[in-house]
Design a protein around this motif. Structure first.
Motif, mmCIF file in Angstrom:
data_model
loop_
_atom_site.group_PDB
_atom_site.id
_atom_site.type_symbol
_atom_site.label_atom_id
_atom_site.label_comp_id
_atom_site.label_asym_id
_atom_site.label_seq_id
_atom_site.Cartn_x
_atom_site.Cartn_y
_atom_site.Cartn_z
ATOM 1 N N LEU A 115 0.393 0.336 16.005
ATOM 2 C CA LEU A 115 1.135 -0.482 15.883
ATOM 3 C C LEU A 115 2.352 0.488 15.852
ATOM 4 C CD1 LEU A 115 -0.810 -2.157 12.423
ATOM 5 C CD2 LEU A 115 -0.179 -3.173 15.117
ATOM 6 N N THR A 116 3.401 -0.609 15.865
ATOM 7 C CA THR A 116 4.869 0.758 15.716
ATOM 8 C C THR A 116 4.752 1.045 14.769
ATOM 9 O OG1 THR A 116 4.783 -0.913 17.613
ATOM 10 C CG2 THR A 116 6.989 0.129 16.892
ATOM 11 N N LEU A 117 5.294 2.083 14.467
ATOM 12 C CA LEU A 117 5.681 2.492 12.807
ATOM 13 C C LEU A 117 6.833 2.173 12.200
ATOM 14 C CD1 LEU A 117 3.278 6.356 13.296
ATOM 15 C CD2 LEU A 117 2.243 4.326 12.778
ATOM 16 N N THR A 118 6.406 1.898 10.940
ATOM 17 C CA THR A 118 7.434 1.793 9.939
ATOM 18 C C THR A 118 8.583 3.028 9.905
ATOM 19 O OG1 THR A 118 6.363 2.084 7.693
ATOM 20 C CG2 THR A 118 6.866 -0.356 8.886
ATOM 21 N N ILE A 132 3.637 -3.059 3.612
ATOM 22 C CA ILE A 132 4.166 -3.841 4.466
ATOM 23 C C ILE A 132 3.629 -4.909 4.614
ATOM 24 C CG2 ILE A 132 3.728 -3.945 6.862
ATOM 25 C CD1 ILE A 132 3.260 -0.861 7.040
ATOM 26 N N ARG A 152 -12.276 -1.626 11.482
ATOM 27 C CA ARG A 152 -10.942 -1.149 12.040
ATOM 28 C C ARG A 152 -10.991 -0.139 12.359
ATOM 29 N NH1 ARG A 152 -6.551 -1.261 7.473
ATOM 30 N NH2 ARG A 152 -5.217 -1.122 8.811
ATOM 31 N N GLN A 185 6.665 5.369 7.919
ATOM 32 C CA GLN A 185 5.078 6.186 8.424
ATOM 33 C C GLN A 185 5.007 7.126 9.180
ATOM 34 O OE1 GLN A 185 3.963 1.624 9.286
ATOM 35 N NE2 GLN A 185 1.505 1.823 8.615
ATOM 36 N N VAL A 237 1.524 2.679 -1.986
ATOM 37 C CA VAL A 237 0.814 1.716 -2.599
ATOM 38 C C VAL A 237 -0.485 0.577 -1.328
ATOM 39 C CG1 VAL A 237 2.097 1.610 -4.881
ATOM 40 C CG2 VAL A 237 2.120 -0.100 -1.861
ATOM 41 N N THR A 238 -1.704 0.397 -2.013
ATOM 42 C CA THR A 238 -2.412 -0.127 -1.077
ATOM 43 C C THR A 238 -1.601 -1.294 -0.613
ATOM 44 O OG1 THR A 238 -4.195 -0.622 -2.798
ATOM 45 C CG2 THR A 238 -3.943 -2.218 -1.205
ATOM 46 N N GLY A 239 -1.412 -1.144 0.895
ATOM 47 C CA GLY A 239 -1.080 -2.305 1.652
ATOM 48 C C GLY A 239 0.243 -1.530 2.494
ATOM 49 N N SER A 240 0.654 0.026 2.263
ATOM 50 C CA SER A 240 2.040 0.422 2.756
ATOM 51 C C SER A 240 1.900 0.922 3.997
ATOM 52 C CB SER A 240 2.155 1.579 1.707
ATOM 53 O OG SER A 240 0.940 2.649 1.362
ATOM 54 N N GLY A 241 0.294 0.631 4.517
ATOM 55 C CA GLY A 241 -0.017 0.657 5.874
ATOM 56 C C GLY A 241 -0.555 2.716 6.202
ATOM 57 N N LYS A 242 -0.825 3.220 5.159
ATOM 58 C CA LYS A 242 -1.700 4.407 5.134
ATOM 59 C C LYS A 242 -3.150 4.541 6.587
ATOM 60 C CE LYS A 242 -3.048 4.220 0.483
ATOM 61 N NZ LYS A 242 -2.590 3.108 -0.184
ATOM 62 N N THR A 243 -3.800 3.067 5.924
ATOM 63 C CA THR A 243 -4.768 3.441 6.788
ATOM 64 C C THR A 243 -4.004 3.940 8.802
ATOM 65 O OG1 THR A 243 -5.956 2.020 5.078
ATOM 66 C CG2 THR A 243 -7.159 2.177 7.590
ATOM 67 N N GLU A 244 -3.478 2.720 8.835
ATOM 68 C CA GLU A 244 -2.139 2.978 9.928
ATOM 69 C C GLU A 244 -2.213 4.369 10.594
ATOM 70 O OE1 GLU A 244 -3.162 0.384 12.595
ATOM 71 O OE2 GLU A 244 -1.711 2.496 13.944
HETATM 72 P P1 ADP Z 1 -3.399 0.830 3.496
HETATM 73 O O1 ADP Z 1 -4.229 1.688 4.296
HETATM 74 O O2 ADP Z 1 -1.958 1.738 2.316
HETATM 75 O O3 ADP Z 1 -3.922 -0.019 2.337
HETATM 76 P P2 ADP Z 1 -2.586 -0.611 6.278
HETATM 77 O O4 ADP Z 1 -2.731 0.551 7.088
HETATM 78 O O5 ADP Z 1 -4.609 -1.822 5.887
HETATM 79 O O6 ADP Z 1 -2.157 -0.338 4.146
HETATM 80 O O7 ADP Z 1 -1.705 -1.873 6.274
HETATM 81 C C1 ADP Z 1 -1.539 -2.780 5.124
HETATM 82 C C2 ADP Z 1 -1.285 -3.710 6.342
HETATM 83 O O8 ADP Z 1 -0.229 -3.943 6.955
HETATM 84 C C3 ADP Z 1 -2.574 -4.428 7.183
HETATM 85 O O9 ADP Z 1 -2.382 -5.749 7.657
HETATM 86 C C4 ADP Z 1 -1.846 -3.546 8.629
HETATM 87 O O10 ADP Z 1 -2.246 -3.734 9.889
HETATM 88 C C5 ADP Z 1 -0.459 -3.708 8.322
HETATM 89 N N1 ADP Z 1 0.552 -2.769 9.007
HETATM 90 C C6 ADP Z 1 0.354 -1.542 9.133
HETATM 91 N N2 ADP Z 1 0.573 -0.650 9.482
HETATM 92 C C7 ADP Z 1 1.719 -1.751 10.734
HETATM 93 C C8 ADP Z 1 2.998 -1.374 10.863
HETATM 94 N N3 ADP Z 1 2.788 -0.294 11.613
HETATM 95 N N4 ADP Z 1 3.476 -2.779 11.410
HETATM 96 C C9 ADP Z 1 2.885 -4.032 11.387
HETATM 97 N N5 ADP Z 1 1.863 -3.987 10.689
HETATM 98 C C10 ADP Z 1 1.771 -3.233 9.810
#
Ligand code: ADP
Ligand code: ZN
Ligand code: ZN
Length: 815
Positions: free
Chosen positions: A275-278, A467, A349, A281, A310-317
């Protein structure tokens, strides 16, 4: 002559290696598995070092090699040594973590003819000796077990020994084979055409019933061929009853198909693009990338990153893109997740970003599957290994990155068997040995980890915001309800007025509710139901534990005891003996309070029963088969439940009152995770925390989603009370079936340790206890605990012979 230092698979070997001579003609490498004579036996050993001189005068020779290629790389050999020294564990236990699955198997003895048989007049042999010799002559090799079956164990062994002495046969040894059963998977397939199936589905929908049958039919009609039952369950909510119904009507059929054992089915996984990083990120990613590049060029650079978001902040990406970067450099990665998070969703994932290049290591895989995955990893066939804590020991070559997600989780510490390692510390050490980078990810970092980041040992990276798919759903609103006010207002139910109202409202909107009850340690402390007072040890500050059998309160650190008072010392109420509630009671009360709602209970008692029931409960809740989910800490973990708009914490006090200096941290983590469950969808969410201690900093900070608020207070207390990270701990637990004997031994040990400490003049080492352990009785044995606290308690303990019956835990979590 050359010599090898060998870690031997024997309980008496403890933390040392043994010197063996390498016989001429045998080529031996570091990390190689060998057979060595040990007393009268032949045992497995791993070569940890080669040298020109033996450590002792008399050495015996290595008997043979088990596998010609080394099973441990040189960096893993060093890691094993470090684990053994750091966690005071037997060396072979540490080595064994890195051996192929099933390696500690039994040895099978074989008998065969020597290469040059001596001249011997066989007529002087007994009839049975001759029989054995003939058999060996005819078959070439005979297993000892076969002879034992024919002649009886004793006799077979005696005859073989006699023949060996005469030089007529030789013994040799092999590892028992891994027993590998072919794996069969149940598949579902349509017995009717795809078009027909869609018509059937449409008919069901029109009639407005059996919509789950309709979904399953539609799903199967779109699939290219038969679909594994597990996948149908996961993707189309096809529960056993739905499948049975369709099978009964002759619309679908179940087939058993033998499959290659591969834990990930890539079928139905579509490759995903980065994904395009914020901007947040991106800046985190760039820091990591720059380290990877610097290290690759041999320049010094930070190696441990704490990714706080926090959860959902895009760590996994960020993990995924860092891994891709590592792959670009020709290296590989390991990703650790808490056991509970190792769900198909998580694996998918990674699998979709690295198709066919992901391996999973998991204790629930069969031994055969584990073995295959291990081989695949060692051969360098995968880019990413995912698994629970033990996966840090995967034989991943060219290691470039180790990710530890939810690094604060206690499951990363192995507490129940030796070596009692922490995967985070093992990962940091392994990274140091291999030149890899470590990313520790967390929404609520371990206080000790954050302390390291503050000091600059680790490099801190932040992702401050969620995110979200739409602009909405920020972090949920959290309300803290003071339970003391409820009783004052005459409300004696488990649900505060606020929680009742909110639940009713959510149900009326057809939304879902989670009621959370932290049961660990529940019913072990006594609380005043009027003012919320919990009785604490005057010396140690920790909560006193209630022992129902003796009807007393006990301090699990110093063994201070008192009777349960009749009236509350603070408010003089008689309702002092309130012991909390369990999930069953909660389910019952919820049933009375919300009679129309569908209830589902999820706790470890239920999910322990089967390996899938865990997921099934979740799937049923996701499919909105129930309105209220009641559960313990398990529900706090990474689930996406968009229909959940309300999470109620029945009592935050249960974890707050654990008799452990980490109680505040534990509470903050749990509440933060639970709060993260609400409002994952576009509907937004609300969290209600019920407690008798609304002013407690852990609760206040969790309600405000404010990690720093929590950390600052917590670290101040840690400093003040001399707890980690300002000191280190070692716990010593003695267990025995006799409680009094157990206590006496613990006291004896304490005296011994004090004597040693004083004679060595160690000033900064204190002993706490002995006291009954938090879990005083386990599988019929009583347990008493001593805690050593100081700057180097492990180094001190390592110099003292610890008698059998004691368990040593370095840096324990959960006292
Ligand atoms: P975390 O691991 O911190 O819980 P995730 O990486 O799972 O966060 O990201 C939360 C959600 O946001 C997921 O559905 C993911 O696909 C989406 N997401 C993450 N990074 C981006 C991004 N750069 N642009 C759009 N969506 C994103
Ligand atoms: Zn009171
Ligand atoms: Zn005490």
């Amino acid at each position: 002559m050359r010599y090898a230092e060998v870690s031997v698979n024997s309980p008496i070997a403890q933390r040392r290696t043994f010197s063996y001579a390498i016989p001429p003609g045998l080529s031996i490498d570091v990390g190689q598995a060998v057979w060595v004579p040990f007393g009268a036996k032949l045992l497995q050993g791993i070569v940890l070092e080669l040298s020109q001189y033996p450590a002792v005068e008399e050495t015996r020779e290595i008997a043979g090699v088990i596998e010609s290629t080394p099973v441990l790389s040189p960096s893993r050999v060093l890691l094993a040594r470090w684990l053994s020294e750091h966690y005071l564990s037997p060396l072979f236990d540490a080595v064994a973590l890195m051996l192929p699955p099933g390696f500690r198997r039994k040895v099978v003895t074989f008998i065969s003819s020597p290469i040059t048989p001596p001249e011997y007049d066989t007529s002087s042999l007994t009839r049975e000796q001759r029989q054995v010799l003939d058999l060996v002559g005819k078959q070439g090799t005979v297993s000892l077990r076969e002879l034992e079956k024919a002649l009886g164990k004793k006799k077979a062994q005696a005859i073989v020994s006699q023949l060996v002495v005469l030089g007529l046969v030789v013994r040799h040894y092999e590892l028992e084979r891994v027993k590998v059963k072919p794996k069969k998977v149940r598949y579902l397939h349509l017995k009717i055409g795809a078009g027909e199936a869609q018509q059937e589905a449409a008919r069901r929908r029109e009639q407005g019933k059996a919509s789950r049958q309709a979904s399953l039919l539609e799903f199967l009609s779109q699939a290219a061929g038969p679909v594994p039952v597990s996948e149908a369950r996961r993707r189309a909510g096809g529960s056993a009853s739905v499948i049975d119904a369709l099978v009964g009507k002759g619309l679908v059929e179940l087939q058993e198909i033998e499959v290659k054992r591969e834990p990930i089915s890539y079928q139905g996984i579509t490759p995903s693009k980065p994904l395009t990083l914020t901007s947040a990120q991106k800046s985190a990613f760039e820091s990591i990338r720059s380290s990877l590049l610097q290290i690759d060029k041999g320049h010094p650079s930070p190696t441990v990153f704490l990714l706080h978001g926090v959860t959902g902040s895009g760590k996994t990406e960020v993990y995924l893109q860092a891994l891709a970067e590592v792959v670009k450099l020709g290296k590989r990665g390991i990703v650790l997740v808490p056991e509970i998070a190792l769900t198909p969703q998580t694996i998918d994932r990674f699998a979709s970003r690295f198709p066919n290049k992901v391996a999973v290591l998991h204790s629930k895989l069969s031994l055969g599957e584990q073995f295959d995955e291990w081989q695949r990893i060692r051969n360098g066939e995968v880019d990413v290994v995912i698994g629970p804590r033990s996966a840090v020991f995967a034989p991943q070559p060219d290691l470039g990155l180790i990710v530890i997600d939810e690094e604060q989780e206690w499951t990363y510490k192995q507490h129940d068997k030796s070596p009692r390692y922490h995967a985070r510390d093992a990962a940091v050490k392994l990274a140091e040995l291999t030149g890899a980078v470590v990313i520790l990810g967390s929404a609520t970092p371990d206080v000790e980890t954050f302390y390291h980041a503050q000091r600059g040992d680790y490099h801190l990276l932040r992702l401050p915001e969620r995110i979200t798919p739409s602009e909405g759903s920020p972090l949920p609103q959290v309300e803290v309800v003071d339970l003391r006010d409820e009783l004052k207002a005459g409300n004696r139910s488990l649900f505060s007025r606020s929680l009742s109202r909110a639940t009713a409202k959510a149900l009326a909107n057809r939304e879902q509710v989670i009621l959370f009850l932290n049961r660990r340690g529940a019913a072990t402390f006594v609380q005043c139901r009027r003012c919320g007072l919990v009785l604490r040890c005057r010396r140690c500050e920790v909560t006193l534990n209630y022992h129902a059998d003796e009807d007393v309160l006990v301090c699990h650190q110093c063994n201070y005891r008192m009777l349960v008072p009749q009236i509350c010392p603070r408010c003089l109420s008689r309702r002092i003996k309130f012991l909390g509630v369990g999930t069953q009671k909660l389910e019952q009360e919820a049933g009375y309070a919300f009679p129309q709602a569908g209830l589902l209970r999820w706790d470890s008692d239920i999910t322990k029963r089967g390996k899938h029931s865990h997921e099934e409960i979740l799937n049923r809740f996701q499919a909105h088969e129930a309105d209220i989910l009641i559960g313990t800490q398990m529900i706090a973990k990474g689930l996406d439940l968009p229909l959940v708009t309300l999470v109620g914490v029945i009592s935050a006090d249960t974890s707050l009152n654990l008799p452990d200096f980490r109680a505040g941290e534990r509470t903050f983590q749990l509440l933060s995770q639970v709060a993260g469950r609400a409002g994952r969808g576009t509907l937004g969410g609300q969290v209600i925390i019920q407690t008798y201690s609304p002013e407690h900093y852990a609760i206040q900070a969790a309600a405000k989603h404010d990690y720093t608020l929590f950390y600052d207070q917590e670290i101040a207390y840690r400093r003040q009370l001399h707890n980690p990270p300002f000191t280190r701990l070692v716990s010593l637990v003695y267990s025995h079936t006799n409680d009094a004997l157990c206590q006496r031994e613990a006291e004896r040990m304490k005296r011994l340790l004090i004597e040693e400490r004083d004679s060595r003049g160690i000033a900064d080492l204190s002993l706490i206890g002995p006291a009954p352990a938090f879990i005083h009785r386990l599988r019929g044995r009583f347990r008493w605990q001593l805690i050593l606290r100081g700057s180097e308690p492990a180094a001190f303990v390592s110099q003292i012979p610890i008698p059998p019956g004691w368990t040593v835990d370095v840096a324990p979590v959960g006292l």
